[in-house]
Design a protein around this motif. Structure first.
Motif, mmCIF file in Angstrom:
data_model
loop_
_atom_site.group_PDB
_atom_site.id
_atom_site.type_symbol
_atom_site.label_atom_id
_atom_site.label_comp_id
_atom_site.label_asym_id
_atom_site.label_seq_id
_atom_site.Cartn_x
_atom_site.Cartn_y
_atom_site.Cartn_z
ATOM 1 N N ARG A 195 33.071 -30.321 58.199
ATOM 2 C CA ARG A 195 32.686 -29.263 59.136
ATOM 3 C C ARG A 195 32.142 -28.022 58.437
ATOM 4 N N PRO A 196 32.709 -27.588 57.284
ATOM 5 C CA PRO A 196 32.123 -26.434 56.607
ATOM 6 C C PRO A 196 30.666 -26.651 56.207
ATOM 7 N N LEU A 197 30.265 -27.897 56.109
ATOM 8 C CA LEU A 197 28.877 -28.220 55.767
ATOM 9 C C LEU A 197 27.998 -28.348 57.007
ATOM 10 N N GLY A 198 28.611 -28.149 58.194
ATOM 11 C CA GLY A 198 27.872 -28.258 59.430
ATOM 12 C C GLY A 198 27.689 -29.694 59.906
ATOM 13 N N LEU A 199 28.512 -30.607 59.393
ATOM 14 C CA LEU A 199 28.401 -32.021 59.762
ATOM 15 C C LEU A 199 29.579 -32.443 60.622
#
Length: 79
Positions: A3-7
């Motif tokens: 999630r921190p990578l936007g995935l």
């Protein structure tokens, strides 16, 4: 973790029971003689020939307990 990578890949963790069956004649269940099989009806069941462990075919019933967040896996006892 992603999630921190936007995935958001929609992956869940599931505990499943994997069985390895000993064969009397391993050559009969080798990759060249025994096909992979998959039954997509619920619960999904699949099997693979003698590949991972010598003399053992793998059969999996792909159903079980889903885990999420920080939930810890419980030890399971076989009857």
């Amino acid at each position: 973790m992603l999630r921190p990578l936007g995935l958001n890949v929609g992956v869940s963790v599931m505990e499943v029971l994997v069985c390895y069956w000993k064969t009397d004649v391993p050559e009969r269940y080798s990759a060249s003689n025994f096909p992979v099989f998959i039954d997509y009806t619920q619960p999904c069941v699949y099997g693979i020939p003698v590949l991972e462990y010598p003399g053992l075919i793998k059969i999996v019933c792909h159903t079980g307990i889903c885990f999420g967040g920080e939930k810890k896996k419980k030890k399971m006892e076989c009857a």
